[in-house]
Design an enzyme around this catalytic site. Structure first.
Site, PDB file in Angstrom:
ATOM      1  N   GLU A 168      11.485 -36.036  51.579  1.00  0.00           N
ATOM      2  CA  GLU A 168      11.535 -35.632  50.176  1.00  0.00           C
ATOM      3  C   GLU A 168      12.392 -36.558  49.297  1.00  0.00           C
ATOM      4  O   GLU A 168      13.456 -36.173  48.830  1.00  0.00           O
ATOM      5  CB  GLU A 168      12.074 -34.206  50.077  1.00  0.00           C
ATOM      6  CG  GLU A 168      11.230 -33.203  50.825  1.00  0.00           C
ATOM      7  CD  GLU A 168      11.635 -31.758  50.542  1.00  0.00           C
ATOM      8  OE1 GLU A 168      12.686 -31.542  49.903  1.00  0.00           O
ATOM      9  OE2 GLU A 168      10.885 -30.853  50.939  1.00  0.00           O
ATOM     10  N   GLU A 356       6.800 -28.972  56.249  1.00  0.00           N
ATOM     11  CA  GLU A 356       7.759 -27.885  55.968  1.00  0.00           C
ATOM     12  C   GLU A 356       7.084 -26.817  55.138  1.00  0.00           C
ATOM     13  O   GLU A 356       6.399 -27.118  54.150  1.00  0.00           O
ATOM     14  CB  GLU A 356       8.973 -28.380  55.166  1.00  0.00           C
ATOM     15  CG  GLU A 356      10.011 -29.082  55.966  1.00  0.00           C
ATOM     16  CD  GLU A 356      11.253 -29.440  55.131  1.00  0.00           C
ATOM     17  OE1 GLU A 356      11.557 -28.726  54.143  1.00  0.00           O
ATOM     18  OE2 GLU A 356      11.896 -30.443  55.484  1.00  0.00           O
TER      19      GLU A 356
HETATM   20  C1  BGC Z   1      14.389 -29.808  52.746  1.00  0.00           C
HETATM   21  C2  BGC Z   1      15.220 -29.002  53.714  1.00  0.00           C
HETATM   22  C3  BGC Z   1      15.680 -27.731  53.037  1.00  0.00           C
HETATM   23  C4  BGC Z   1      14.461 -26.910  52.694  1.00  0.00           C
HETATM   24  C5  BGC Z   1      14.759 -25.563  52.026  1.00  0.00           C
HETATM   25  C6  BGC Z   1      13.478 -29.003  51.881  1.00  0.00           C
HETATM   26  O1  BGC Z   1      13.710 -29.357  50.576  1.00  0.00           O
HETATM   27  O2  BGC Z   1      13.724 -30.842  53.404  1.00  0.00           O
HETATM   28  O3  BGC Z   1      16.283 -29.793  54.146  1.00  0.00           O
HETATM   29  O4  BGC Z   1      16.586 -27.006  53.807  1.00  0.00           O
HETATM   30  O5  BGC Z   1      13.623 -27.632  51.846  1.00  0.00           O
HETATM   31  O6  BGC Z   1      15.390 -25.738  50.818  1.00  0.00           O
END
Ligand code: BGC
Length: 458
Positions: A168, A356
């Site tokens: 990101e 993610e």
């Molecule tokens: C990131 C993580 C973060 C997650 C939740 C993403 O932006 O890669 O490191 O913990 O979102 O906020």
């Protein structure tokens, strides 16, 4: 719509994600150098209640237990990141072999248990020694980064087949270099623009280094994204939404796929030119094997006279009478479908992987159990939207939950819990939440009428 895991096909990759600074702890052990997050989080006033990740879930000492738990939960793919300053304490030069040994142990144990390691090369924790020289705002970062990637390839490339270059980039450039709310705490447009251009170059150059060393590996990079919609059906809100979309969703992917920065829809980005050198345009693009899509929510955008540069504001989910998570992010499952569609619309995208997706909720431990039905529902609804995209012909080939265990949520400290596994940060005890039990059973299931195999998703 009901669905089963088999609807995704046998090749679909199911996994979980973590990141070094958020889980490892052992911040100064065995020769590790400080990172910008070590320094930032240990500076008073930077994070919620001045919390830091000096110990966090202590994955450094609990990796075997955690990977064994992952295996017991049937999870076949594990995405984690390497702490640059654990293996190169000064960012460049001398290698810390104890750091290499730690990641070798993690990789080897994963492989021993049949878990495929997926490595993110940079998840926001720049070596502090490099920050002293300007960090991401110094163009020398390209050389420092490529040397670091080469060290990783030589050390781990014989066993690791899946690599992600950056995590990101918009978040570490925007929150870390414009707003100053993440490490290294820099502010201002010029810091942001310099960091942006150098990160965009590093994502492509990093991809080239991986492929030079490991032509048969799969390399990608990951992008945060939010589905953006205008608040009112007015031209001003529509244009504001376009600017935010250009910034939030397009700034890093478009130079990578050869389209350059999205200047047309957000004129301010023309100022990136001051950092561009001859030859950069072609250096910015690289043909990744996959694109990591990281999506949690959507944003509603209105025109604002009071927000310089962007002239837009986010209408908070808390003002919109919608379901929210502990991050105050709207629960809007269609957003992941919309984002997969958007990324798929670029030419030459080979594969999309959701690297993610997940949610924080206020979990409660009762009799050693955590019944987090909201998280289970969130995951089921979002996975259903991934299937919807796949059924429409979008080449999405994997889904990773953020996160395996509860961990340090950056400026928000330990309050938001994203894990499938609950962590008591005082005792380091792990409890698999009901969402973790569901996800593991789903990932294992066959369409055999077992109660886990069919998801009757709302
Ligand atoms: C990131 C993580 C973060 C997650 C939740 C993403 O932006 O890669 O490191 O913990 O979102 O906020």
């Amino acid at each position: 719509m009901n669905y089963t895991k088999e609807d995704f096909g046998d090749d679909f990759k199911w996994g979980v994600s973590t990141a070094a600074y958020q889980v490892e702890g052992a911040h100064d052990m065995d020769g590790k150098g400080a990172s910008i997050w070590d320094v930032f989080a240990n500076t008073p006033g930077r994070t919620l209640d001045n919390q830091h990740a000096n110990e966090t879930c202590d994955f450094y000492h609990h990796y075997a237990q955690d990977i064994a738990l992952m295996s017991a939960m049937n999870i076949p793919n594990f995405r984690f990141s390497i702490s640059w300053s654990r293996i190169l304490p000064n960012g460049t030069g001398t290698i810390n072999y104890k750091g290499i040994e730690f990641y070798n142990k993690v990789i080897n144990f994963c492989l021993e248990l049949g878990i495929e390691p997926w490595i993110t090369l940079y998840h926001w924790d720049l070596p502090y020694e490099l920050e002293k020289k300007g960090g991401w705002t110094n163009r020398d970062i390209i050389g420092w980064f490529c040397d670091y990637v080469a060290v990783c390839m030589k050390a781990f490339g014989d066993r690791v087949k899946h690599w992600m270059v950056l995590n990101e980039p918009l978040v570490f450039t925007g929150a870390g270099h414009f707003l100053g709310i993440h490490a290294p705490g820099k502010k201002g447009l010029n810091n942001f623009l310099a960091a942006t251009h150098h990160a965009a170059l590093c994502q492509a150059e990093g991809g080239r280094v991986v492929k030079d060393f490991l032509p048969n590996s799969k390399v990608g990079s990951t992008f945060s994204c939010s589905y953006i919609q205008p608040y009112r059906q007015t031209e001003r809100d529509y244009l504001a939404a376009k600017r935010v979309d250009a910034l939030v969703n397009r700034l890093f992917i478009e130079p990578l796929v050869g389209k350059g920065y999205p200047v047309k829809d957000f004129k301010l980005l023309q100022r990136l030119e001051q950092f561009v050198k001859a030859g950069d345009e072609s250096r910015l693009s690289f043909d990744m094997d996959f694109i990591g899509v990281q999506n949690y929510t959507r944003e509603i955008v209105a025109y604002s006279y009071y927000k310089p540069f962007i002239w837009a504001r986010i209408v908070p989910a808390t003002d919109r009478m919608v379901d929210i998570t502990a991050m105050k992010w709207e629960v809007y499952p269609e957003c992941i479908y919309e984002m997969l569609k958007k990324f798929d619309s670029y030419k030459n995208i080979k594969e999309l992987i959701v690297t993610e997706n997940g949610a924080a909720f206020p979990d409660v431990v009762v009799d050693d159990k955590v019944y987090d039905h909201q998280r289970t529902k969130y995951l089921q609804q979002h996975i259903k939207q991934v299937l919807r995209a796949k059924r429409e012909g979008i080449n999405v080939s994997g889904y990773f939950v953020w996160s395996f265990t509860d961990n340090f949520e950056w400026a928000e400290g330990y309050q938001p819990r994203f894990g499938l596994v609950h962590v008591d940060f005082k005792t380091q005890k792990r409890i698999v939440k009901s969402s973790g039990k569901w996800y593991g059973e789903f990932v294992k299931s066959r369409a055999d009428n077992s109660p886990w195999s069919i998801v009757n998703s709302p």
